[in-house]
Each structure stands twice: as C-alpha cells, then as structure tokens.
Design a protein around this motif. Structure first.
Motif, PDB file in Angstrom:
ATOM      1  N   MET A   1       0.847  -1.162   0.000  1.00  0.00           N
ATOM      2  CA  MET A   1       0.000   0.000   0.000  1.00  0.00           C
ATOM      3  C   MET A   1       0.902   1.237   0.000  1.00  0.00           C
ATOM      4  O   MET A   1       1.890   1.291   0.711  1.00  0.00           O
ATOM      5  CB  MET A   1      -0.909  -0.015   1.241  1.00  0.00           C
TER       6      MET A   1
ATOM      7  N   CYS B   1      -1.567   0.291   7.805  1.00  0.00           N
ATOM      8  CA  CYS B   1      -2.594  -0.343   6.969  1.00  0.00           C
ATOM      9  C   CYS B   1      -3.962  -0.309   7.645  1.00  0.00           C
ATOM     10  O   CYS B   1      -4.983  -0.103   6.977  1.00  0.00           O
ATOM     11  CB  CYS B   1      -2.193  -1.775   6.619  1.00  0.00           C
TER      12      CYS B   1
ATOM     13  N   ARG C   1      -6.753   2.359   5.875  1.00  0.00           N
ATOM     14  CA  ARG C   1      -7.561   1.585   4.937  1.00  0.00           C
ATOM     15  C   ARG C   1      -8.718   2.481   4.473  1.00  0.00           C
ATOM     16  O   ARG C   1      -9.205   3.334   5.232  1.00  0.00           O
ATOM     17  CB  ARG C   1      -8.043   0.276   5.536  1.00  0.00           C
TER      18      ARG C   1
ATOM     19  N   GLY D   1      -3.564   0.843  -3.397  1.00  0.00           N
ATOM     20  CA  GLY D   1      -3.267  -0.551  -3.062  1.00  0.00           C
ATOM     21  C   GLY D   1      -2.611  -1.226  -4.243  1.00  0.00           C
ATOM     22  O   GLY D   1      -1.828  -0.628  -4.974  1.00  0.00           O
TER      23      GLY D   1
ATOM     24  N   ASN E   1      -7.021  -2.366  -7.139  1.00  0.00           N
ATOM     25  CA  ASN E   1      -7.750  -1.365  -6.367  1.00  0.00           C
ATOM     26  C   ASN E   1      -7.446   0.036  -6.875  1.00  0.00           C
ATOM     27  O   ASN E   1      -6.290   0.413  -7.008  1.00  0.00           O
ATOM     28  CB  ASN E   1      -7.365  -1.453  -4.883  1.00  0.00           C
TER      29      ASN E   1
END
Length: 95
Positions: free
Chosen positions: A1, A37, A41, A68, A72
């Motif tokens: 990420m 994370c 998120r 991501g 995503n």
C-alpha cells in the motif's frame, strides 16, 4: 500500500507550508506496517470523513491518497486535523 499525505493550512490565518509525505507500507517494519494499513484503509478514512468537525476551517488539513495493488483504484480523502484521532496524527508524525 502507498499512502500519500499532503498537509496544509493552519490556525487563525497562520498558514503552514504544505508538506508532502509518501509512505510505502512494504518498506516499514511489521508493527508500523500493520498500524498504517489499519489506520489508512479506505473504509477507515471514509468513516473519518463522515465525522462532524465544528471549528475545523482553522485547523490543519490532510489530503490523503491510498493506493493498493493494481486491482484497487486509488482512494482519496481530505480530512481536517479535528477529524483525525490522536493515534493517527502520531502515526503521520512518526513517518
């Protein structure tokens, strides 16, 4: 990420210089990676964006984009300092 954070604004007309950070969570130690994370998120950020924030126009603002994997799409949100929990501000300051 990948987490990109751009902060700007300030209190009572005292503008702080814009600061940018780019955090690759894969390059962080395991404990920090897990904390980042969880805090960043997309669902957590969307929830924070829905939090009312009276008096927020005079606070620092954080434009946050989280990317991501290739499946995503990037997720972007702008939050006021008053919408961020102290633990999240500490995370931002620590990276």
């Amino acid at each position: 990420m990948i987490i990109e954070i751009r902060s700007h604004g300030g209190f009572g007309g005292i503008a702080a210089a814009a600061q940018s950070r780019r955090i690759d969570t894969d390059a962080q130690p395991a404990e920090m990676r897990a904390a980042l994370c969880a805090a960043f998120r997309p669902g957590a950020l969307s929830e924070l964006a829905r939090t009312p924030c009276p008096g927020c126009p005079d606070r620092m603002r954080y434009a946050i984009t989280v990317t991501g994997d290739a499946a995503n799409a990037p997720h972007s949100v702008t939050l006021s300092e008053g919408q961020l929990p102290p633990e999240m501000l500490d995370l931002i300051d620590s990276v």
